[in-house]
Design an enzyme around this catalytic site. Structure first.
Site, short mmCIF file in Angstrom:
data_model
loop_
_atom_site.label_atom_id
_atom_site.label_comp_id
_atom_site.label_asym_id
_atom_site.label_seq_id
_atom_site.Cartn_x
_atom_site.Cartn_y
_atom_site.Cartn_z
N ILE A 225 17.77 -69.99 -74.89
CA ILE A 225 17.73 -68.53 -74.71
C ILE A 225 17.69 -67.87 -76.08
CG2 ILE A 225 18.88 -66.52 -73.73
CD1 ILE A 225 20.44 -68.47 -71.91
N ASP B 38 16.17 -65.99 -86.31
CA ASP B 38 15.50 -64.70 -86.24
C ASP B 38 14.05 -64.99 -85.90
OD1 ASP B 38 14.26 -62.28 -86.60
OD2 ASP B 38 15.17 -61.84 -88.54
N ASN C 108 13.80 -64.02 -74.60
CA ASN C 108 14.46 -62.74 -74.36
C ASN C 108 14.51 -61.85 -75.59
OD1 ASN C 108 16.59 -60.87 -73.07
ND2 ASN C 108 17.67 -61.69 -74.86
N TYR D 52 6.23 -50.06 -79.04
CA TYR D 52 7.02 -50.90 -78.14
C TYR D 52 6.24 -51.19 -76.86
CZ TYR D 52 10.70 -52.54 -75.05
OH TYR D 52 11.45 -53.28 -74.17
N LYS E 111 4.99 -54.93 -75.34
CA LYS E 111 5.32 -55.46 -74.02
C LYS E 111 4.06 -55.65 -73.17
CE LYS E 111 9.68 -56.14 -74.47
NZ LYS E 111 10.21 -57.53 -74.45
#
Length: 366
Positions: free
Chosen positions: A116, A173, A200, A266, A270
């Site tokens: 994750i 990172d 995520n 942003y 996405k």
């Protein structure tokens, strides 16, 4: 049918006894369920819900709500199960919620290794706890983020609740692409056989409109949300192909479906995630590798605090007059998707709170 002649039907471990009621001139149905299976309990509304909670139920997740906590810590089990001598011998996974925590889900997750990213807070953190709970602790978790202290804290909480579990907190990172190769190559031997990748890690900077967006903000959003996700996926995909199976879960957003003013970069990142995910699913159609996308609507995490560069008052205003989702809501969806039968792909999920209908249409009680 004579009154003394019962008709028995066994289904899901439940006996159904059908008897003729002469005085009423009809039939009566007697249900005897010494301990019905969880997946069959949805239709049996009279059952008690006072069941011992999960070992992780006392761990404070981010802004838990009473209704959510009740969902996490309750399981529809008949009161008679508590009196049954067989109940004590049941696996503790029976004492879980039906959706993520059924016995079938636990068996499918057992022994898996889950990676994750962005696991130090928010959805990533909640997903780590959800996997631990759903598997009954029979799981390995590789948790990555930039904040080592937070990762170590999660490790300690999960391993204390589930001593059988193994948690590997590793600083990464994902915006630093060369670090991804090093990270994967240097994984501990017992954590190299990854079964599930949850991409995520993501972030947003600012609400500036096109023409006044700082190049540094453009760079960091694309590096984290797109390039890092792609690089890690490409690094692990050969392993999944060699195994012939695996799950890749990409966390998108309503922003990838519906762009809005002040979110140009942003939203673009996405949208890129959505296109990449759909292409990947089509390219892997001949394999047993499942490609899953979960797109949250409004979720209250550190997301807005980062967007407003640490201005908590501006972040709080985003959620004024509404009841947003919390990280655990999305974590449940992720774990539910991964814990389905291997032939079931919950390919694309959009998750809204009840007050939201689109990126911009929300009902606020002000």
């Amino acid at each position: 049918m004579p009154s003394s002649s019962p008709f028995f039907l066994s289904k899901m471990g439940i006996s159904l006894q059908l008897l003729r009621n002469r005085s009423a001139g009809g039939m009566s149905l007697l249900i005897t369920a010494p301990c019905p299976r969880p997946r069959f309990l949805r239709s049996l509304n009279h059952f008690s819900t006072t069941v011992p909670p999960s070992p992780l139920s006392t761990i404070p997740h981010q802004k838990p709500q009473p209704s959510h906590t009740a969902t996490l810590n309750s399981l529809l089990i008949t009161r008679y199960c508590h009196q049954s001598p067989h109940f004590a011998s049941l696996p503790h996974i029976f004492r879980r919620t039906i959706m993520s925590f059924g016995t079938s889900a636990a068996s499918r997750l057992a022994g898996k290794t889950v990676l994750i990213t962005g696991a130090s807070s928010g959805i990533g953190r909640a997903t780590a706890f959800e996997f631990a709970n759903a598997s009954g602790g029979d799981i390995k978790l590789i948790l990555t983020a930039r904040r080592e202290t937070a990762l170590v804290s999660i490790k300690e909480e999960i391993e204390k609740a589930y001593p059988k579990s193994k948690v590997f907190p590793i600083v990464l990172d994902v915006s630093k692409l060369p670090a991804i190769d090093t990270f994967v190559d240097n994984l501990p031997a017992e954590a190299k056989d990854i079964d599930v990748l949850v991409n995520n890690a993501g972030m947003v900077h600012g609400v500036d409109q096109v023409g006044s967006i700082a190049q540094s903000d453009v760079d960091v959003m694309f590096q984290t949300n797109v390039f890092g996700l792609i690089a890690l996926t490409q690094k692990l995909l050969p392993l999944f192909k060699e195994k012939g199976k695996g799950d890749i879960v990409n966390i998108g957003s309503i922003a990838g479906r519906e762009p809005y003013p002040g979110g140009a970069i942003y939203c673009a990142t996405k949208a890129a995630v959505k296109s990449f995910t759909e292409t990947l699913r089509k390219e892997l159609i001949a394999t047993r590798i499942r490609v899953i996308e979960v797109d949250p609507g409004q979720v209250e995490t550190e997301f807005s605090v980062v967007r407003f560069r640490g201005d908590k008052s501006k972040a709080d205003a985003v959620y004024k007059g509404v009841e947003p989702l919390i990280a655990e809501d999305i974590a449940e969806v992720i774990v539910f998707a991964v814990s389905r039968r291997e032939n079931v792909v919950i390919a694309d999920t959009l998750v809204f709170p009840s007050h939201q209908a689109s990126a911009l249409i929300m009902h606020r009680k002000l």
